[in-house]
Write a protein that holds these residues in place. Structure first.
Motif, PDB file in Angstrom:
ATOM      1  N   ARG A 256       0.833  -1.209   0.000  1.00  0.00           N
ATOM      2  CA  ARG A 256       0.000   0.000   0.000  1.00  0.00           C
ATOM      3  C   ARG A 256       0.863   1.251   0.000  1.00  0.00           C
ATOM      4  N   GLN A 257       1.968   1.207   0.721  1.00  0.00           N
ATOM      5  CA  GLN A 257       2.893   2.342   0.732  1.00  0.00           C
ATOM      6  C   GLN A 257       3.448   2.603  -0.670  1.00  0.00           C
ATOM      7  N   LEU A 258       3.791   1.547  -1.409  1.00  0.00           N
ATOM      8  CA  LEU A 258       4.307   1.718  -2.766  1.00  0.00           C
ATOM      9  C   LEU A 258       3.249   2.341  -3.684  1.00  0.00           C
ATOM     10  N   PHE A 259       1.999   1.935  -3.499  1.00  0.00           N
ATOM     11  CA  PHE A 259       0.897   2.520  -4.280  1.00  0.00           C
ATOM     12  C   PHE A 259       0.735   3.999  -3.942  1.00  0.00           C
ATOM     13  N   TRP A 260       0.697   4.298  -2.650  1.00  0.00           N
ATOM     14  CA  TRP A 260       0.560   5.692  -2.229  1.00  0.00           C
ATOM     15  C   TRP A 260       1.743   6.533  -2.697  1.00  0.00           C
ATOM     16  N   GLY A 261       2.940   5.925  -2.718  1.00  0.00           N
ATOM     17  CA  GLY A 261       4.134   6.660  -3.125  1.00  0.00           C
ATOM     18  C   GLY A 261       4.103   7.078  -4.579  1.00  0.00           C
ATOM     19  N   CYS A 310       7.720   0.164 -13.022  1.00  0.00           N
ATOM     20  CA  CYS A 310       9.086   0.725 -12.997  1.00  0.00           C
ATOM     21  C   CYS A 310       9.814   0.485 -14.315  1.00  0.00           C
ATOM     22  N   LEU A 311       9.609  -0.682 -14.909  1.00  0.00           N
ATOM     23  CA  LEU A 311      10.271  -1.019 -16.176  1.00  0.00           C
ATOM     24  C   LEU A 311       9.606  -0.311 -17.359  1.00  0.00           C
ATOM     25  N   LEU A 318      11.378   7.886 -12.048  1.00  0.00           N
ATOM     26  CA  LEU A 318      12.519   8.672 -11.560  1.00  0.00           C
ATOM     27  C   LEU A 318      12.076  10.080 -11.184  1.00  0.00           C
ATOM     28  N   SER A 319      11.180  10.651 -11.973  1.00  0.00           N
ATOM     29  CA  SER A 319      10.709  12.011 -11.660  1.00  0.00           C
ATOM     30  C   SER A 319       9.858  12.003 -10.392  1.00  0.00           C
ATOM     31  N   ILE A 320       9.043  10.953 -10.216  1.00  0.00           N
ATOM     32  CA  ILE A 320       8.216  10.843  -9.012  1.00  0.00           C
ATOM     33  C   ILE A 320       9.088  10.772  -7.772  1.00  0.00           C
ATOM     34  N   TYR A 321      10.087   9.875  -7.802  1.00  0.00           N
ATOM     35  CA  TYR A 321      10.937   9.705  -6.631  1.00  0.00           C
ATOM     36  C   TYR A 321      11.920  10.856  -6.469  1.00  0.00           C
ATOM     37  N   THR A 388      11.409   5.915   1.231  1.00  0.00           N
ATOM     38  CA  THR A 388      11.290   7.013   0.268  1.00  0.00           C
ATOM     39  C   THR A 388      10.336   6.720  -0.878  1.00  0.00           C
ATOM     40  N   PRO A 389      10.278   5.483  -1.429  1.00  0.00           N
ATOM     41  CA  PRO A 389       9.285   5.215  -2.490  1.00  0.00           C
ATOM     42  C   PRO A 389       7.847   5.221  -2.006  1.00  0.00           C
TER      43      PRO A 389
END
Length: 459
Positions: A256-261, A310-311, A318-321, A388-389
């Motif tokens: 869920r954190q990855l989705f929210w990120g 990601c792929l 990259l811009s998001i992170y 961070t993600p």
């Protein structure tokens, strides 16, 4: 002997000042009623004493037991003032003893070299950190306790290596195991720190040529401590989920954190009186929103989907992170829970940006006296990198700033850096202003994309 007594006196005085300042700040700024995660932790702590009898079986949710039990003990016997006293003691110990012992040149237990009657560096370190993260001291949140346990585990490794008696090494091994599991239990993202800590211990034992029998005793002690600390969690998991597991069952929180990120640049909680937004403040990432829309992902993501995104969208990700990173450089909510949407945030952002700029400059100009100290702090930094993600909050970066500010206080050659700055003041100043403006553009864009459509402006 005189040196040890003098060092102890200096440590004690520094600890008293840091602890007193923390206690004073808590009593001046702490809210009467808790909210968000702070309220959740406090209620969990109270649930351990239902009907006046201590039990671990009244809890629910995906929190570990260590931090709520700590809060529950403080509240049950002394009340909120008890938590504030213990929190001040822990905070003072971290800034006056643990962090200096790890960041002073040499990075070892006995590298705490000071001239004078007081370690002003520790006090300065504490004050700057408090300006950026005061909310972590006034609310019962798990961020600083997890960092403290993690750094105390590193400190314990240094003690294990230095102690010669086998029985002491065994007892310290037990304590190390307890600290490692407790750090993970307080914040599950610290499972990555736990892996590093175990590897770091083995490396230290090998590098210092600790004998095989002593190494075995230390490892056995660590396993005993780790499993012993996990037993309450095992009981809770079996009672609630029917599973004999040492894990803190998080119900898919990481995914869920990855989705929210991807969807959100940042997250904060609003507790002000103005009815302008809901308590959860989601700062939308328009690029991430488009990526999720193209993939037809609405409310959940699997690991396979995340890897495919990601792929498929490497530059977008990259811009998001990159925006996540910039939002970590320019902090905006030192109080953690936002009370005034229009309160000036520029000063806090300048201080946080200046800290990051100075540490990067110090490394580039070779003004760090001993760069190896970062390995002692790495277990506290790894969780910051791993989170961070996700949907970041300013408080998630507390450990990173603890290292940055501490390194500038203890391990930076300011005389050398000052001479270089004088010779290149125009270039350095232009770089500072240029980078700050670039970060500010991204940062203000994030603040303007609050989910409710109400942008956060500056006074």
């Amino acid at each position: 002997m005189f040196v040890k007594v003098k060092e102890l006196r200096i440590r004690l005085l520094t600890w008293i000042i840091c602890a007193f300042l923390c206690f004073l700040i808590q009593n001046l700024l702490a809210a009467d009623e808790l909210t968000g995660d702070a309220a959740g932790y406090w209620m969990l702590g109270e649930s351990f004493w239902e009907d006046g009898v201590f039990t671990l079986l009244n809890t629910g949710g995906f929190r570990g037991y260590v931090f709520p039990v700590f809060l529950g003990i403080c509240n049950h016997y002394i009340g909120k003032i008890g938590w504030r006293v213990v929190n001040a003691v822990v905070t003072g110990s971290m800034f006056a003893v643990i962090v200096p012992g790890l960041l002073c040149v040499g990075g070892g237990k006995r590298s705490y070299s000071i001239n004078g009657k007081l370690d002003y560096r520790a006090v300065i370190h504490y004050i700057i950190f408090t300006i950026l993260f005061v909310g972590l001291e006034i609310y019962p949140l798990s961020d600083l306790p997890a960092v403290f346990l993690c750094l105390l585990a590193v400190y314990e490794i240094n003690c294990i290596v230095e102690d010669a008696l086998v029985i002491k090494r065994f007892s310290r091994g037990i304590l190390f195991g307890i600290l490692v599991y407790s750090a993970y239990n307080v914040r599950t993202i610290y499972m990555f720190a736990a892996i590093y800590l175990i590897g770091y211990l083995l490396y230290k034992l090998y590098r210092n040529r600790i004998k095989l029998i002593s190494t075995t005793v230390i490892i056995v002690g660590g396993v005993v401590g780790f499993i012993g600390a996990a037993i309450p969690q095992i009981c809770m998991n079996y009672n609630e989920h029917g599973k004999l597991s040492i894990k803190v069952i998080t119900d898919g929180l990481m995914m869920r954190q990855l989705f929210w990120g991807i969807k959100y640049q940042s997250y904060a909680t609003y507790v002000g009186a103005e009815a302008l937004t809901s308590p959860p403040m989601y700062f939308i990432d328009r690029v991430g929103e488009q990526v999720l829309h193209r993939e037809g992902i609405t409310d959940a993501i699997s690991l396979g989907q995340y890897v495919r995104i990601c792929l498929k969208y490497p530059f977008e990700m990259l811009s998001i992170y990159g925006r996540h990173f910039i939002n970590s450089i320019l902090l905006y909510g030192p109080e953690v829970y936002i009370e005034k949407l229009d309160a000036s945030k520029v000063l806090v952002s300048i201080i946080s940006f200046s800290c990051v700029f100075c540490i990067i400059l110090a490394f580039l100009l070779n003004c760090i006296k001993d760069g190896r100290t970062i390995w002692s702090f790495m277990p506290a930094i790894i969780p910051v990198i791993c989170i961070t993600p996700g949907a970041i909050e300013s408080r998630f970066f507390a450990a990173l700033y603890l290292y940055i500010i501490g390194t500038l206080c203890y391990n930076c050659d300011w005389i050398k850096m000052g001479h270089i700055f004088i010779k290149n003041k125009v270039k350095i100043s232009v770089c500072y202003v240029g980078l700050y403006v670039c970060c500010l553009v991204t940062w203000t864009s994030m603040l303007a994309n609050l989910w409710t459509g109400y942008p956060i402006f500056f006074e």
